[in-house]
Design a protein around this motif. Sequence first.
Motif, PDB file in Angstrom:
ATOM      1  N   VAL A  39      -2.285  -7.810 -12.180  1.00 45.25           N
ATOM      2  CA  VAL A  39      -4.077  -6.904 -11.763  1.00 45.25           C
ATOM      3  C   VAL A  39      -4.765  -8.053 -13.060  1.00 45.25           C
ATOM      4  CG1 VAL A  39      -3.435  -4.969 -10.615  1.00 45.25           C
ATOM      5  CG2 VAL A  39      -3.785  -4.696 -13.148  1.00 45.25           C
ATOM      6  N   ASP A  40      -5.589  -7.656 -12.624  1.00 39.63           N
ATOM      7  CA  ASP A  40      -6.902  -8.451 -14.191  1.00 39.63           C
ATOM      8  C   ASP A  40      -7.140  -7.358 -14.772  1.00 39.63           C
ATOM      9  OD1 ASP A  40      -8.897  -9.776 -15.487  1.00 39.63           O
ATOM     10  OD2 ASP A  40     -10.421  -9.674 -14.319  1.00 39.63           O
ATOM     11  N   THR A 330       6.493  -6.264  -6.723  1.00 37.51           N
ATOM     12  CA  THR A 330       5.654  -6.753  -6.930  1.00 37.51           C
ATOM     13  C   THR A 330       4.661  -7.850  -6.653  1.00 37.51           C
ATOM     14  OG1 THR A 330       5.630  -5.366  -9.233  1.00 37.51           O
ATOM     15  CG2 THR A 330       4.368  -6.541  -9.453  1.00 37.51           C
ATOM     16  N   VAL A 331       6.296  -9.020  -6.304  1.00 36.20           N
ATOM     17  CA  VAL A 331       5.644 -10.509  -6.206  1.00 36.20           C
ATOM     18  C   VAL A 331       5.587 -10.307  -4.511  1.00 36.20           C
ATOM     19  CG1 VAL A 331       6.615 -12.226  -5.179  1.00 36.20           C
ATOM     20  CG2 VAL A 331       6.848 -11.473  -7.744  1.00 36.20           C
ATOM     21  N   PHE A 332       6.286  -9.305  -3.107  1.00 34.53           N
ATOM     22  CA  PHE A 332       6.534  -8.688  -2.055  1.00 34.53           C
ATOM     23  C   PHE A 332       4.788  -8.182  -2.302  1.00 34.53           C
ATOM     24  CE2 PHE A 332       6.464  -6.140   1.639  1.00 34.53           C
ATOM     25  CZ  PHE A 332       6.878  -6.567   2.052  1.00 34.53           C
ATOM     26  N   PHE A 333       4.393  -7.475  -3.162  1.00 31.27           N
ATOM     27  CA  PHE A 333       2.976  -6.989  -2.653  1.00 31.27           C
ATOM     28  C   PHE A 333       1.873  -7.595  -3.194  1.00 31.27           C
ATOM     29  CE2 PHE A 333       5.593  -2.747  -1.630  1.00 31.27           C
ATOM     30  CZ  PHE A 333       4.425  -2.918  -0.464  1.00 31.27           C
ATOM     31  N   HIS A 334       1.697  -8.972  -3.750  1.00 35.63           N
ATOM     32  CA  HIS A 334       0.719  -9.243  -4.694  1.00 35.63           C
ATOM     33  C   HIS A 334      -0.104  -9.320  -3.822  1.00 35.63           C
ATOM     34  CE1 HIS A 334      -1.415 -12.025  -6.840  1.00 35.63           C
ATOM     35  NE2 HIS A 334      -1.199 -12.516  -6.106  1.00 35.63           N
ATOM     36  N   ASP A 335       0.006 -10.301  -1.978  1.00 37.26           N
ATOM     37  CA  ASP A 335      -1.171 -10.321  -1.557  1.00 37.26           C
ATOM     38  C   ASP A 335      -1.531  -9.391  -0.850  1.00 37.26           C
ATOM     39  OD1 ASP A 335      -1.066 -13.191  -2.012  1.00 37.26           O
ATOM     40  OD2 ASP A 335       0.596 -13.558  -0.505  1.00 37.26           O
ATOM     41  N   PHE A 336      -0.929  -7.829  -0.996  1.00 33.19           N
ATOM     42  CA  PHE A 336      -1.418  -7.384  -0.085  1.00 33.19           C
ATOM     43  C   PHE A 336      -2.721  -6.245  -0.081  1.00 33.19           C
ATOM     44  CE2 PHE A 336       2.434  -6.992   1.632  1.00 33.19           C
ATOM     45  CZ  PHE A 336       2.778  -6.318   2.933  1.00 33.19           C
ATOM     46  N   ASP A 337      -4.078  -6.269   0.630  1.00 36.74           N
ATOM     47  CA  ASP A 337      -5.043  -5.731   0.025  1.00 36.74           C
ATOM     48  C   ASP A 337      -4.981  -4.206  -0.252  1.00 36.74           C
ATOM     49  OD1 ASP A 337      -7.803  -5.817  -0.897  1.00 36.74           O
ATOM     50  OD2 ASP A 337      -8.840  -5.850   0.962  1.00 36.74           O
ATOM     51  N   LEU A 338      -4.389  -3.735  -0.657  1.00 31.15           N
ATOM     52  CA  LEU A 338      -4.434  -2.458  -1.767  1.00 31.15           C
ATOM     53  C   LEU A 338      -4.886  -2.690  -3.353  1.00 31.15           C
ATOM     54  CD1 LEU A 338      -0.947  -1.763  -0.330  1.00 31.15           C
ATOM     55  CD2 LEU A 338      -3.244  -1.049   0.903  1.00 31.15           C
ATOM     56  N   PRO A 339      -5.757  -0.892  -3.882  1.00 35.08           N
ATOM     57  CA  PRO A 339      -6.372  -0.905  -4.851  1.00 35.08           C
ATOM     58  C   PRO A 339      -5.085  -0.901  -5.556  1.00 35.08           C
ATOM     59  CG  PRO A 339      -7.410   0.830  -3.093  1.00 35.08           C
ATOM     60  CD  PRO A 339      -5.765  -0.377  -2.475  1.00 35.08           C
ATOM     61  N   PRO A 340      -4.757  -0.930  -7.078  1.00 37.24           N
ATOM     62  CA  PRO A 340      -3.736  -1.301  -8.181  1.00 37.24           C
ATOM     63  C   PRO A 340      -3.100   0.421  -8.452  1.00 37.24           C
ATOM     64  CG  PRO A 340      -5.595  -2.462  -8.285  1.00 37.24           C
ATOM     65  CD  PRO A 340      -5.647  -1.525  -7.552  1.00 37.24           C
ATOM     66  N   ALA A 341      -3.587   1.222  -7.862  1.00 34.80           N
ATOM     67  CA  ALA A 341      -3.032   2.866  -8.125  1.00 34.80           C
ATOM     68  C   ALA A 341      -2.240   2.763  -6.836  1.00 34.80           C
ATOM     69  CB  ALA A 341      -3.837   4.101  -8.179  1.00 34.80           C
ATOM     70  N   ILE A 342      -2.249   1.953  -5.635  1.00 39.65           N
ATOM     71  CA  ILE A 342      -1.781   2.479  -4.157  1.00 39.65           C
ATOM     72  C   ILE A 342      -0.087   1.594  -4.485  1.00 39.65           C
ATOM     73  CG2 ILE A 342      -1.663   2.565  -1.821  1.00 39.65           C
ATOM     74  CD1 ILE A 342      -3.850   4.432  -2.825  1.00 39.65           C
ATOM     75  N   LYS A 343      -0.847   0.673  -4.670  1.00 40.96           N
ATOM     76  CA  LYS A 343       0.505  -0.420  -5.043  1.00 40.96           C
ATOM     77  C   LYS A 343       1.957   0.013  -6.190  1.00 40.96           C
ATOM     78  CE  LYS A 343      -1.553  -4.944  -4.556  1.00 40.96           C
ATOM     79  NZ  LYS A 343      -1.732  -6.436  -4.353  1.00 40.96           N
ATOM     80  N   TRP A 344       0.780   1.170  -7.282  1.00 39.33           N
ATOM     81  CA  TRP A 344       1.901   1.356  -8.213  1.00 39.33           C
ATOM     82  C   TRP A 344       2.280   2.380  -7.949  1.00 39.33           C
ATOM     83  CZ3 TRP A 344       0.162   6.547 -11.023  1.00 39.33           C
ATOM     84  CH2 TRP A 344       1.157   6.866 -11.804  1.00 39.33           C
ATOM     85  N   VAL A 345       2.012   3.407  -6.841  1.00 40.44           N
ATOM     86  CA  VAL A 345       2.504   4.591  -6.321  1.00 40.44           C
ATOM     87  C   VAL A 345       3.972   3.866  -5.714  1.00 40.44           C
ATOM     88  CG1 VAL A 345       2.818   6.292  -5.097  1.00 40.44           C
ATOM     89  CG2 VAL A 345       1.006   6.055  -6.279  1.00 40.44           C
ATOM     90  N   ILE A 346       3.626   2.967  -4.621  1.00 37.98           N
ATOM     91  CA  ILE A 346       4.119   2.037  -3.274  1.00 37.98           C
ATOM     92  C   ILE A 346       5.796   1.546  -4.102  1.00 37.98           C
ATOM     93  CG2 ILE A 346       4.793   0.345  -1.555  1.00 37.98           C
ATOM     94  CD1 ILE A 346       1.998   1.114  -1.059  1.00 37.98           C
ATOM     95  N   VAL A 347       5.644   0.978  -4.876  1.00 33.38           N
ATOM     96  CA  VAL A 347       6.186  -0.034  -6.094  1.00 33.38           C
ATOM     97  C   VAL A 347       7.541   0.738  -6.828  1.00 33.38           C
ATOM     98  CG1 VAL A 347       6.366  -2.031  -7.358  1.00 33.38           C
ATOM     99  CG2 VAL A 347       4.859  -2.434  -5.729  1.00 33.38           C
TER     100      VAL A 347
END
Length: 372
Positions: A39-40, A330-347
């Motif tokens: 994330v930025d 993290t690399v796998f989900f990098h291009d998924f257009d999801l909010p960081p919080a959602i990515k955090w939960v999934i990853v």
Amino acid sequence: MKQRLDYLDNLRTALTILVIVFHTSIAYGASGSWILIDVDTSELTITSILLTIFTAICQAFFMGLFFFLSSYFIPSSYNKKGASLFLKDRLLRLGLPLVLYCFLIGPSTAWFALSSNKMSLNEFYRTEVWSFKQLFVGPTWFLEALLYFTVLYTAFRLFSRNASQAPPERPFPTNKALLVTAVSIGLIAFAVRFVYPAGQGPLGLQFGYFPLYILLFIVAPFAYRHNWLQALPSRTVKLWGWIAVCAIPVLPIGFILTGALDGNFTFQGGLNFQALLYALWEPFVCFGIILKLLQLFKSRFHTAGALSKWMSAHAYTVYLIHPPVIVLWTVFFHDFDLPPAIKWVIVSALSVVVCFLAAAMLRSIPGARRIL
């Protein structure tokens, strides 16, 4: 004895899962050091603020609790094996995984995350690893520290005439003793961070956090010898649990009042209010959460079913291998257009599952269980 082992094993497993969630949170906005940030981090967001509070709370207690659990049974292990076999066993269980991580898991994960598009793995090893330009200790700094502590404990036992004798009974520390200890450890950490700010130190050891780690490593054998965990004072646990709960919001409020929202962060160390507040805040949160967790697991999670036993057996290996697994997801989900919080939960969830499955596969290799 069985009940005690089960609840402490369950607690260790829960902490291992928390380590995965903790490191994943840094990848998605929390303040801290991690291999790959997705994330930025130039701007504060609600997600980054909440995740940073989460990691600050975790940092206050979870590695200290790991040290406590790791040294709790040291007296009985030493008494059973003797100095030579005790040290040999620790060198095998801690030293070999440390070397494996520093020269295989750590470098290959860092190359994949940061340098695979710039240079080959062979070139990375030649320029970064074999030159010792970087040290890839990663989370195995914990094993490194345990090795040092183990050597010191062994030396203490060898040169202490009374260490093996039955000690006089000592009651659980009073609230006054806990208060004095918390303030003292906080002030010591504040002083240490003048030299080694929080998050910094040689050989991957972040010395600014070590006053609490050393204290808990030393306290654990005392707790074992005097059966403190078998009769945790409920009033003390309740009081310090509330102290921790009340202390938690003090840190973000204090930071906000001293300009954190404008980017003013000086909590890592130095003669300033943020550094003093952070150093004193940690032990109060630490003591309360640790006491509450010990009581909770002792009363609610004191038995072990098939799944919990399986997870406990693989938890140590999970701790060793979780960085590459988090990085891969993290690399796998990098291009998924999801909010960081959602990515955090999934990853986080996927990393936990894959880590335990991978650990089971690794431990099925002949001879691996002797080390892992």
